[in-house]
Scaffold this active site. Structure first.
Site, PDB file in Angstrom:
ATOM      1  N   ASP A 246       5.050  -8.462  -7.573  1.00 55.86           N
ATOM      2  CA  ASP A 246       5.330  -8.181  -8.978  1.00 55.86           C
ATOM      3  C   ASP A 246       6.086  -6.853  -9.090  1.00 55.86           C
ATOM      4  O   ASP A 246       7.127  -6.756  -9.749  1.00 55.86           O
ATOM      5  CB  ASP A 246       4.007  -8.112  -9.755  1.00 55.86           C
ATOM      6  CG  ASP A 246       4.214  -7.809 -11.219  1.00 55.86           C
ATOM      7  OD1 ASP A 246       5.149  -8.377 -11.809  1.00 55.86           O
ATOM      8  OD2 ASP A 246       3.446  -6.995 -11.774  1.00 55.86           O
TER       9      ASP A 246
ATOM     10  N   ASP B 203       4.333   0.747   0.304  1.00 56.26           N
ATOM     11  CA  ASP B 203       4.885   2.010  -0.204  1.00 56.26           C
ATOM     12  C   ASP B 203       6.209   2.321   0.490  1.00 56.26           C
ATOM     13  O   ASP B 203       7.202   2.690  -0.144  1.00 56.26           O
ATOM     14  CB  ASP B 203       3.868   3.158  -0.061  1.00 56.26           C
ATOM     15  CG  ASP B 203       3.198   3.231   1.305  1.00 56.26           C
ATOM     16  OD1 ASP B 203       3.375   2.306   2.122  1.00 56.26           O
ATOM     17  OD2 ASP B 203       2.487   4.226   1.566  1.00 56.26           O
TER      18      ASP B 203
ATOM     19  N   LYS C   6      -0.223  -3.835   3.146  1.00 54.79           N
ATOM     20  CA  LYS C   6      -0.795  -2.488   3.159  1.00 54.79           C
ATOM     21  C   LYS C   6      -1.914  -2.542   4.193  1.00 54.79           C
ATOM     22  O   LYS C   6      -3.095  -2.317   3.901  1.00 54.79           O
ATOM     23  CB  LYS C   6      -1.312  -2.143   1.735  1.00 54.79           C
ATOM     24  CG  LYS C   6      -1.807  -0.725   1.577  1.00 54.79           C
ATOM     25  CD  LYS C   6      -0.698   0.305   1.519  1.00 54.79           C
ATOM     26  CE  LYS C   6      -1.271   1.700   1.491  1.00 54.79           C
ATOM     27  NZ  LYS C   6      -0.270   2.746   1.695  1.00 54.79           N
TER      28      LYS C   6
ATOM     29  N   TYR D 166      -4.611 -11.045  -9.386  1.00 57.24           N
ATOM     30  CA  TYR D 166      -4.419 -11.767 -10.640  1.00 57.24           C
ATOM     31  C   TYR D 166      -5.523 -12.793 -10.900  1.00 57.24           C
ATOM     32  O   TYR D 166      -5.843 -13.076 -12.046  1.00 57.24           O
ATOM     33  CB  TYR D 166      -3.057 -12.482 -10.636  1.00 57.24           C
ATOM     34  CG  TYR D 166      -1.897 -11.574 -10.961  1.00 57.24           C
ATOM     35  CD1 TYR D 166      -1.621 -10.462 -10.174  1.00 57.24           C
ATOM     36  CD2 TYR D 166      -1.082 -11.826 -12.053  1.00 57.24           C
ATOM     37  CE1 TYR D 166      -0.553  -9.637 -10.459  1.00 57.24           C
ATOM     38  CE2 TYR D 166      -0.013 -11.012 -12.355  1.00 57.24           C
ATOM     39  CZ  TYR D 166       0.250  -9.915 -11.559  1.00 57.24           C
ATOM     40  OH  TYR D 166       1.311  -9.105 -11.851  1.00 57.24           O
TER      41      TYR D 166
ATOM     42  N   ASP E  15      10.404  -6.118  -9.699  1.00 60.57           N
ATOM     43  CA  ASP E  15      10.991  -5.357 -10.813  1.00 60.57           C
ATOM     44  C   ASP E  15      11.858  -4.222 -10.273  1.00 60.57           C
ATOM     45  O   ASP E  15      12.937  -3.945 -10.786  1.00 60.57           O
ATOM     46  CB  ASP E  15       9.894  -4.766 -11.728  1.00 60.57           C
ATOM     47  CG  ASP E  15       9.631  -5.644 -12.942  1.00 60.57           C
ATOM     48  OD1 ASP E  15       9.779  -6.879 -12.814  1.00 60.57           O
ATOM     49  OD2 ASP E  15       9.290  -5.107 -14.012  1.00 60.57           O
TER      50      ASP E  15
HETATM   51  C1  IPM Z   1       6.166 -11.232 -14.028  1.00 59.62           C
HETATM   52  C2  IPM Z   1       5.404 -10.589 -15.166  1.00 59.62           C
HETATM   53  C3  IPM Z   1       4.054 -11.258 -15.270  1.00 59.62           C
HETATM   54  C4  IPM Z   1       3.339 -11.019 -13.955  1.00 59.62           C
HETATM   55  C5  IPM Z   1       3.198 -10.801 -16.460  1.00 59.62           C
HETATM   56  C6  IPM Z   1       3.901 -11.026 -17.771  1.00 59.62           C
HETATM   57  C7  IPM Z   1       1.841 -11.463 -16.471  1.00 59.62           C
HETATM   58  O1  IPM Z   1       5.326  -9.235 -14.982  1.00 59.62           O
HETATM   59  O2  IPM Z   1       6.427 -12.434 -14.106  1.00 59.62           O
HETATM   60  O3  IPM Z   1       6.516 -10.521 -13.098  1.00 59.62           O
HETATM   61  O4  IPM Z   1       2.760  -9.952 -13.768  1.00 59.62           O
HETATM   62  O5  IPM Z   1       3.376 -11.914 -13.101  1.00 59.62           O
HETATM   63 MG    MG Z   2       6.430  -8.544 -13.325  1.00 63.20          MG
END
Ligand code: IPM
Ligand code: MG
Length: 391
Positions: A271, A247, A215, A165, A275
């Protein structure tokens, strides 16, 4: 009567007053950020009043919402100053993917606002809990969910200020059709050590199991990460440390989710895994998060007290969801639980945070006031009212 709230106190990073003043920067931002923050603020005001605290809430513009109001930047100078002068930032969401697609990546609100405010906040705690009575919302089979403890309660600790990032160089060079793009994944020992420390200490306070995800079979950053994790593990003999390639971890999360306790990993892996893991909670709308820096680290490492402070930043992980924005349909629970993390981690208000958590899970488990993502028909504002009623 008032304690020492409002001042950064002698008792380390935490506040120790009985009755406190919580000086908050409130940044609703874009899309459903507006309604979930409004709902969560009602809950926070209620819990503050009930326990004798006061909230000094100052609202700031951010994201497309700031640009639309005529500010030149998605993170206006006033908002920056407000954040700097606050005890904590309570944030909704930024980013509307359909807006001005010609605006380059570097100028889009996600980068200008979100990544900017996260600077210095290297520890992102994302808490994944599947409410007992909502197991049907988790896409996994009962036989998987009933294994082991039979509960999903995972704390993901994502490194937030390093890796791809922020690594330089980053960008596109050359001209089409012969362009090149580069992103850089870089970590220093210091960056790895401090996030692993948060991992070990968090595991120590929970079920004492830490999974470090990397990794290391391919990446140099991961090799360094694993070496440091192994060495630090010796300082935490009470914590059971395991390592997994990312993975494999993404697979095991679906195969035996009840066995995970604390996961610590670098920015991009965190990240993606968070999710994925949010689906284990039944909905991404239920997941809170806290972005913490040296102020938090100082609880465990006295040397961090003299390092620069960045204002702790609290955000739900779901994003702006423009398709349902402005309709009072969004699930506010992730944001309300985010508010609870703020009470817990920045203000050390454990009883108050416990009360908010219990009320949220009470409402979820009762199943009468659920938003659409949870299979119900309740409005965002009605969920907030139901939570307030239980506090
Ligand atoms: C998160 C989101 C952000 C990230 C994006 C919106 C930049 O996906 O907070 O997980 O990747 O950190
Ligand atoms: Mg995210």
């Amino acid at each position: 009567m008032r304690g020492c709230g409002g001042l950064r106190t002698l008792c380390g990073s935490s506040f120790c007053g009985v009755f406190m003043k919580l000086n908050l920067a409130i940044l609703p931002g874009d899309g459903i950020g507006v309604e979930v923050i409004a709902a969560a603020m009602r809950v926070l005001e209620h819990v503050a009043k009930k326990f004798g605290h006061t909230i000094q809430a100052t609202y700031g513009d951010i994201g497309w919402a700031a640009l639309d109001k005529g500010h030149k930047s998605a993170l206006p100078e006033e908002t920056r100053t407000l954040c700097k002068n606050s005890d904590a930032i309570f944030f909704g969401a930024v980013g509307l993917p359909d807006r001005d697609k010609t605006l380059p990546l570097q100028e889009r609100p996600e980068r200008v606002a979100l990544l900017e405010l996260r600077k210095g906040l290297f520890a992102n705690l994302r808490h994944i809990v599947l409410p007992k009575n909502l197991k049907h919302l988790c896409p996994l089979k009962d036989e998987i969910l009933s294994k082991g403890s039979g509960e999903i309660d995972i704390m993901i600790i994502r490194e937030l200020t390093g890796g791809l990032y922020y690594g330089q160089p980053q960008g596109v060079t050359g001209t089409a059709p012969n362009r090149n793009a580069v992103d850089t994944m870089a970590y220093s020992e210091m960056e790895v050590r401090r996030i692993l420390k948060v991992g070990f200490e968090t595991a120590r306070k929970r079920r004492k199991r830490l999974l470090s995800v990397d990794k290391a079979n391919i990446l140099a950053t991961s090799g360094l990460w694993r070496e440091i994790a192994v060495a630090m593990g010796k300082e935490y003999p009470d914590v059971q440390l395991e390592h997994m390639y990312v993975d494999n971890a993404s697979m095991q999360l679906l195969r035996r989710p009840t066995e995970f306790d604390v996961i610590v990993t670098e920015n991009t892996f965190g990240d993606i895994l968070s999710d994925e893991a949010s689906m284990l909670a039944g909905s991404i709308g239920l997941v809170p998060s806290a972005c913490l820096g040296n102020e938090f680290l100082a609880n465990y490492d006295p040397a961090a007290k003299s390092l620069p402070r960045a204002t702790p930043f609290y955000e739900p992980i779901h994003g702006s969801a423009p398709d349902i924005a402005g309709k009072d349909l969004a699930n506010p629970i992730g944001t309300i639980l985010t508010g609870s993390m703020m009470l817990r981690y920045t203000f050390n208000l454990q009883k108050e945070a416990d009360a908010v958590d219990a009320a949220c899970f009470g409402v979820l488990n009762e199943g009468k006031k659920l938003t659409g993502d949870l299979g119900g028909r309740a409005k965002c504002s009605e969920v907030a009212a139901a939570v307030i009623e239980k506090i």
